[in-house]
Scaffold this motif. Structure first.
Motif, PDB file in Angstrom:
ATOM      1  N   UNK A   1      34.523  68.302  74.068  1.00 19.84           N
ATOM      2  CA  UNK A   1      35.997  67.654  73.659  1.00 19.84           C
ATOM      3  C   UNK A   1      36.573  66.122  74.193  1.00 19.84           C
ATOM      4  N   UNK A   2      36.298  65.138  73.221  1.00 21.62           N
ATOM      5  CA  UNK A   2      35.991  64.093  74.608  1.00 21.62           C
ATOM      6  C   UNK A   2      37.331  63.252  73.875  1.00 21.62           C
ATOM      7  N   UNK A   3      37.513  62.244  75.089  1.00 20.66           N
ATOM      8  CA  UNK A   3      38.823  61.469  75.209  1.00 20.66           C
ATOM      9  C   UNK A   3      39.922  60.751  73.502  1.00 20.66           C
ATOM     10  N   UNK A   4      39.219  60.782  72.561  1.00 19.23           N
ATOM     11  CA  UNK A   4      39.186  59.900  71.940  1.00 19.23           C
ATOM     12  C   UNK A   4      39.778  60.846  70.960  1.00 19.23           C
ATOM     13  N   UNK A   5      39.818  62.243  70.983  1.00 20.45           N
ATOM     14  CA  UNK A   5      40.206  62.977  69.981  1.00 20.45           C
ATOM     15  C   UNK A   5      39.363  64.000  69.485  1.00 20.45           C
ATOM     16  N   UNK A   6      37.819  63.702  69.651  1.00 22.10           N
ATOM     17  CA  UNK A   6      37.038  63.688  68.333  1.00 22.10           C
ATOM     18  C   UNK A   6      36.630  65.418  69.378  1.00 22.10           C
ATOM     19  N   UNK A   7      35.667  66.254  68.326  1.00 21.52           N
ATOM     20  CA  UNK A   7      35.248  66.988  69.222  1.00 21.52           C
ATOM     21  C   UNK A   7      33.569  67.913  69.142  1.00 21.52           C
ATOM     22  N   UNK A   8      32.759  67.969  69.847  1.00 19.49           N
ATOM     23  CA  UNK A   8      31.356  67.775  69.148  1.00 19.49           C
ATOM     24  C   UNK A   8      30.738  69.020  69.385  1.00 19.49           C
ATOM     25  N   UNK A   9      30.016  69.338  68.785  1.00 23.59           N
ATOM     26  CA  UNK A   9      29.897  70.492  69.118  1.00 23.59           C
ATOM     27  C   UNK A   9      28.006  70.547  68.769  1.00 23.59           C
ATOM     28  N   UNK A  10      26.723  71.468  69.132  1.00 22.98           N
ATOM     29  CA  UNK A  10      25.325  71.871  68.813  1.00 22.98           C
ATOM     30  C   UNK A  10      25.237  72.760  68.333  1.00 22.98           C
ATOM     31  N   UNK A  11      24.432  72.415  67.184  1.00 23.19           N
ATOM     32  CA  UNK A  11      23.616  73.296  66.446  1.00 23.19           C
ATOM     33  C   UNK A  11      22.390  74.093  66.963  1.00 23.19           C
ATOM     34  N   UNK A  12      21.743  75.773  67.009  1.00 25.97           N
ATOM     35  CA  UNK A  12      20.756  75.938  67.204  1.00 25.97           C
ATOM     36  C   UNK A  12      19.724  76.383  65.537  1.00 25.97           C
ATOM     37  N   UNK A  13      20.796  76.957  64.694  1.00 25.90           N
ATOM     38  CA  UNK A  13      20.394  77.162  63.796  1.00 25.90           C
ATOM     39  C   UNK A  13      20.943  76.759  62.713  1.00 25.90           C
ATOM     40  N   UNK A  14      22.340  77.587  62.749  1.00 26.64           N
ATOM     41  CA  UNK A  14      22.559  77.682  61.247  1.00 26.64           C
ATOM     42  C   UNK A  14      24.377  76.857  61.742  1.00 26.64           C
ATOM     43  N   UNK A  15      24.174  76.062  60.590  1.00 26.23           N
ATOM     44  CA  UNK A  15      25.461  75.353  60.733  1.00 26.23           C
ATOM     45  C   UNK A  15      26.669  76.076  59.383  1.00 26.23           C
ATOM     46  N   UNK A  16      26.352  77.378  59.388  1.00 25.87           N
ATOM     47  CA  UNK A  16      27.289  78.237  58.492  1.00 25.87           C
ATOM     48  C   UNK A  16      27.818  78.286  59.415  1.00 25.87           C
ATOM     49  N   UNK A  17      27.752  79.259  60.209  1.00 23.67           N
ATOM     50  CA  UNK A  17      27.997  79.460  61.357  1.00 23.67           C
ATOM     51  C   UNK A  17      28.677  79.400  62.731  1.00 23.67           C
ATOM     52  N   UNK A  18      28.123  77.499  62.559  1.00 27.24           N
ATOM     53  CA  UNK A  18      28.836  76.688  63.525  1.00 27.24           C
ATOM     54  C   UNK A  18      29.871  76.395  62.772  1.00 27.24           C
ATOM     55  N   UNK A  19      30.137  75.562  61.328  1.00 26.37           N
ATOM     56  CA  UNK A  19      31.345  75.823  61.177  1.00 26.37           C
ATOM     57  C   UNK A  19      32.304  77.048  60.957  1.00 26.37           C
ATOM     58  N   UNK A  20      32.316  78.195  60.772  1.00 23.98           N
ATOM     59  CA  UNK A  20      33.119  79.275  60.824  1.00 23.98           C
ATOM     60  C   UNK A  20      33.331  79.667  62.262  1.00 23.98           C
ATOM     61  N   UNK A  21      32.461  78.943  63.256  1.00 25.83           N
ATOM     62  CA  UNK A  21      33.247  78.742  64.654  1.00 25.83           C
ATOM     63  C   UNK A  21      34.142  77.694  65.027  1.00 25.83           C
ATOM     64  N   UNK A  22      33.653  76.711  64.610  1.00 22.76           N
ATOM     65  CA  UNK A  22      34.411  75.741  64.444  1.00 22.76           C
ATOM     66  C   UNK A  22      35.995  75.738  64.276  1.00 22.76           C
ATOM     67  N   UNK A  23      36.193  76.344  62.618  1.00 21.46           N
ATOM     68  CA  UNK A  23      37.119  76.816  62.185  1.00 21.46           C
ATOM     69  C   UNK A  23      38.002  77.432  63.131  1.00 21.46           C
ATOM     70  N   UNK A  24      37.853  78.342  64.269  1.00 20.07           N
ATOM     71  CA  UNK A  24      38.484  78.359  64.861  1.00 20.07           C
ATOM     72  C   UNK A  24      39.421  78.090  65.978  1.00 20.07           C
ATOM     73  N   UNK A  25      39.077  77.058  66.121  1.00 14.19           N
ATOM     74  CA  UNK A  25      39.685  75.702  66.940  1.00 14.19           C
ATOM     75  C   UNK A  25      39.763  74.710  65.549  1.00 14.19           C
ATOM     76  N   UNK A  26      40.626  75.128  64.773  1.00 11.38           N
ATOM     77  CA  UNK A  26      41.151  74.420  62.968  1.00 11.38           C
ATOM     78  C   UNK A  26      42.359  73.618  64.177  1.00 11.38           C
TER      79      UNK A  26
END
Length: 391
Positions: A124-149
């Motif tokens: 989590x960055x100071x300017x309000x952005x959230x950043x994540x790094x993906x190993x394999x599946x961007x679909x699962x990354x999006x699903x997990x990211x949406x838990x921080x909606x």
């Protein structure tokens, strides 16, 4: 004897486009309401970018996903770095293939996703952005990211430099695999103004298309980066880009410094708002002049039979043969029995036709279609489409 297995449809409409359903949609279409002004009563740090579109959204909790693609060295990392660290006030979640030293992001907490560490790290960055790094599946990354909606308003997905954006765009547009309130907002391609001509000239195996062509062909916006290095060649570069994708918007940048309104919350895949009728009118007769990736536009007067249009799209998107490929389509139809324009959008084998604004008395009711693809033949496309017209 065993029963024959039922075959899937040739092309996949992502919404019903039969005459019956369109008639029902015309009758039940809800009116457009003026803004209630409630946004003016609160101070929201995202209002400068997303506030103006909030009143137009079908669902308040819909999350837009912007894909950023581009050839190696074009400046994707520079653009992502700008978004992650600029004090723009928008809350943007960025999904990266990996964190690089050039992004200046310290590795932080590890999130062990279900079934393994698919999402490696979240920052989590100071300017309000959230950043994540993906190993394999961007679909699962999006699903997990949406838990921080509650932490973001928009998602940015960076692809690799050699990625073909078509398959990813198709998955995000349909959203069947995600089963979450996300929408594909737009595809942004970063182009190196100094090297794009050489990149387009790179040879590939016989019959294949290099990634620089594909990334421009699928793009809604091209960020033409490093324009300061070739000031006298920009007109030629833009002409080459528009030859590939005649509908793309071109934004100039130096070190990918730009206005985020040019690339975020564009709603390019909302078919009723994204098809620029005036642009289609200007492109009537546009054609490619070689057997490569380019844009063809066709125009035909007369009312179209929508069921025949469905058949035509099925044949065009699936049965044209390996030498001919269609990447994207946009169009306006004059549909038999309807007083409304009908707008077409297609990505690979997926397409959508929806009623839009009413035809005005001064309008010339014509069918205009723009096709972006490989080895397209305008005369053949026009002849085949004319079979859809009501005699």
């Amino acid at each position: 004897m065993m029963e024959e297995e039922e075959l899937p449809p040739l092309a996949v409409p992502i919404s019903e486009s039969s005459s019956e359903s369109l008639k029902q949609s015309d009758e039940e279409e809800s009116p457009v309401h003026a803004s209630s002004g409630r946004e003016e009563a609160k101070e929201d740090r995202r209002s400068w970018l997303f506030g103006s579109a909030a009143g137009l959204r079908d669902e308040e909790d819909t999350v837009g996903i912007t894909m950023i693609t581009g050839y190696l060295g074009a400046g994707k990392t520079t653009l992502v770095n700008f978004i992650l660290h600029e004090h723009h006030g928008a809350r943007i979640a960025v999904i990266l293939n990996e964190f690089g030293d050039e992004l200046g992001i310290e590795k932080a907490m590890v999130n062990d996703g279900a079934g393994g560490s698919l999402v490696e790290e979240w920052v989590e960055l100071a300017n309000g952005c959230v950043c994540c790094s993906v190993k394999h599946s961007f679909l699962q990354a999006i699903e997990q990211l949406l838990q921080r909606r509650e932490k973001f308003d928009h998602i940015l997905l960076e692809t690799t430099g050699l990625a073909n954006p078509g398959p990813v765009a198709a998955v995000l547009w349909v959203d069947d695999q995600l089963e979450s309130p996300v929408r594909l907002d737009s595809i942004i391609t970063v182009v190196d103004a100094r090297n794009i001509k050489q990149q387009l000239a790179d040879t590939r195996e016989a019959g294949s298309v290099n990634e620089a062509y594909l990334q421009i062909a699928f793009a809604d916006v091209v960020v033409l980066n490093k324009v300061d290095l070739v000031p006298g060649e920009l007109a030629d570069v833009e002409a080459q880009i528009h030859k590939i994708n005649a509908l793309v918007k071109i934004v100039h940048s130096v070190r990918c410094q730009l206005n985020l309104k040019d690339i975020l919350d564009r709603r390019s895949f909302d078919v009723q708002r994204s098809v620029d009728i005036e642009a289609l009118l200007q492109l009537d007769g546009h054609n490619v002049h070689d057997r490569s990736v380019g844009t063809v536009s066709i125009s035909a007067t007369g009312a179209a039979d929508l069921s025949k249009v469905d058949d035509w799209l099925g044949e065009l998107l699936w049965e044209t043969g390996k030498d001919v490929e269609v990447y994207r389509m946009k169009g306006v139809f004059h549909v038999y029995g309807s007083d409304k324009m009908h707008m077409l959008q297609a990505v690979r084998e997926l397409y959508e036709i929806l009623p839009s604004q009413p035809w005005q008395p001064e309008d010339k009711r014509v069918n205009r279609i723009v096709v972006i693809g490989k080895n397209l033949n305008r005369e053949s496309l026009l002849a085949s489409f004319r079979t859809c017209l009501v005699s």
